[in-house]
Design an enzyme around this catalytic site. Structure first.
Site, PDB file in Angstrom:
ATOM      1  N   GLY A 215       3.657  -4.599  11.027  1.00 30.31           N
ATOM      2  CA  GLY A 215       2.722  -4.783   9.912  1.00 30.31           C
ATOM      3  C   GLY A 215       2.657  -3.589   8.972  1.00 30.31           C
ATOM      4  O   GLY A 215       3.674  -2.944   8.680  1.00 30.31           O
TER       5      GLY A 215
ATOM      6  N   ASN B  87      -2.643   1.401  15.827  1.00 36.11           N
ATOM      7  CA  ASN B  87      -3.111   1.058  17.182  1.00 36.11           C
ATOM      8  C   ASN B  87      -3.516   2.353  17.881  1.00 36.11           C
ATOM      9  O   ASN B  87      -3.329   3.441  17.338  1.00 36.11           O
ATOM     10  CB  ASN B  87      -2.042   0.287  17.958  1.00 36.11           C
ATOM     11  CG  ASN B  87      -0.757   1.091  18.088  1.00 36.11           C
ATOM     12  OD1 ASN B  87      -0.755   2.186  18.652  1.00 36.11           O
ATOM     13  ND2 ASN B  87       0.326   0.578  17.530  1.00 36.11           N
TER      14      ASN B  87
ATOM     15  N   ASP C 107       1.339  -0.727   9.483  1.00 35.57           N
ATOM     16  CA  ASP C 107       1.637   0.500  10.240  1.00 35.57           C
ATOM     17  C   ASP C 107       3.139   0.785  10.193  1.00 35.57           C
ATOM     18  O   ASP C 107       3.569   1.914   9.871  1.00 35.57           O
ATOM     19  CB  ASP C 107       1.161   0.278  11.687  1.00 35.57           C
ATOM     20  CG  ASP C 107       1.130   1.534  12.524  1.00 35.57           C
ATOM     21  OD1 ASP C 107       1.352   2.629  11.976  1.00 35.57           O
ATOM     22  OD2 ASP C 107       0.876   1.409  13.739  1.00 35.57           O
TER      23      ASP C 107
ATOM     24  N   ILE D 168       0.827  -1.220   0.000  1.00 32.21           N
ATOM     25  CA  ILE D 168       0.000   0.000   0.000  1.00 32.21           C
ATOM     26  C   ILE D 168       0.860   1.269   0.000  1.00 32.21           C
ATOM     27  O   ILE D 168       0.427   2.304  -0.509  1.00 32.21           O
ATOM     28  CB  ILE D 168      -0.976  -0.016   1.205  1.00 32.21           C
ATOM     29  CG1 ILE D 168      -2.138   0.943   0.987  1.00 32.21           C
ATOM     30  CG2 ILE D 168      -0.266   0.273   2.511  1.00 32.21           C
ATOM     31  CD1 ILE D 168      -3.272   0.759   1.987  1.00 32.21           C
TER      32      ILE D 168
END
Ligand code: AR6
Length: 167
Positions: A30, A22, A32, A9
Site C-alpha cells: 500500500g 505497521n 507504506d 502522496i
C-alpha cells in the site's frame, strides 16, 4: 486548515507526509510500500533504529529521496468490527501525527486515509474520523492535506467534508 488532494502522496512537496505503517515500521504494501520505494534505502535504515511503533502512536524520520522533508510514521488500527476501540485509535493516529509535525515546525502535512486499505476500516467511517480529527485540530498556521488515492474515495471525501461543514 484542511484540504483534499487526489493522487499519490509520495509526489507532494510538503514539509511532511504521514505513512500508514505497521508496528514494525520496516515497510509493507500500500502507501507504506510506495513511500519506502520512493524514499529509498536511507528511510529503511533509519526505520530500523526506531524499535517499531504502537498502534495510535507516531514516529518521525527524514524524507530522504522524497520531496517531503519528513515522514511521520503512524500505525492505524486493524478494523475488527468497531467494538475494539478502533475509532479512538484511528483518531490518535491523526492527532499524534499532527503533534509530531508541529513539534518539528512543519507548516504543511499530508495524510493518507489511514487504515482504509489493508487494515479494512470501512471507507465512510475512516473518512469521518480523518476529516473531523484534522478539521478540529490543525492549527490555523498549518496546512493539513488529506490525500485520496482514487476518484471514488476523493468524491466520498468531498461529500464528507461538505456534510460535516453543514452540521
Ligand atoms: N498515495 C496515497 N494514498 C495511497 C497510496 C499512495 N501512493 N497508495 C495507497 N494509498 P494502506 P492501511 C491509499 O493499505 O489500511 C501496509 O502493508 C489506499 O488506497 O496503504 O493503514 C502497512 O505496512 C488506502 O485508501 O494502509 C500495513 O501493514 C490508504 O492509502 C498496512 O498496509 C491506506 O491503505 C496498513 O494498512
Amino acid at each position: 486548515m484542511l484540504d483534499l488532494y487526489k493522487g499519490d502522496i509520495t509526489q507532494l512537496k510538503v514539509d511532511a507526509i504521514v505513512n500508514a505503517a505497521n508496528r514494525t515500521l520496516l515497510g509493507g504494501g500500500g502507501v507504506d510500500g510506495a513511500i519506502h520505494r520512493a524514499a529509498g534505502r536511507g528511510l529503511y535504515e533509519e526505520c530500523k533504529t526506531l524499535g517499531g511503533c504502537e498502534t495510535g502512536e507516531a514516529k518521525t524520520t527524514g524524507g530522504y529521496l522524497l520531496p517531503a522533508k519528513y515522514v511521520i510514521h503512524t500505525v492505524g488500527p486493524v478494523w475488527r468490527g468497531g467494538g475494539y476501540g478502533e475509532k479512538e485509535l484511528l483518531t490518535r493516529c491523526y492527532l499524534n501525527s499532527l503533534k509530531e509535525g508541529i513539534s518539528r515546525g512543519v507548516k504543511s502535512i499530508a495524510f493518507p486515509l489511514i487504515s482504509s486499505g489493508a487494515y479494512g476500516y470501512p471507507l465512510a467511517e475512516a473518512l469521518e474520523v480523518a476529516v473531523i480529527a484534522l478539521a478540529e485540530n490543525t492549527p490555523a498556521d498549518v496546512s493539513a492535506i488529506l490525500v485520496l488515492y482514487d476518484e471514488k474515495t476523493y468524491i466520498a471525501a468531498q461529500e464528507t467534508l461538505a456534510r460535516l461543514k453543514r452540521e
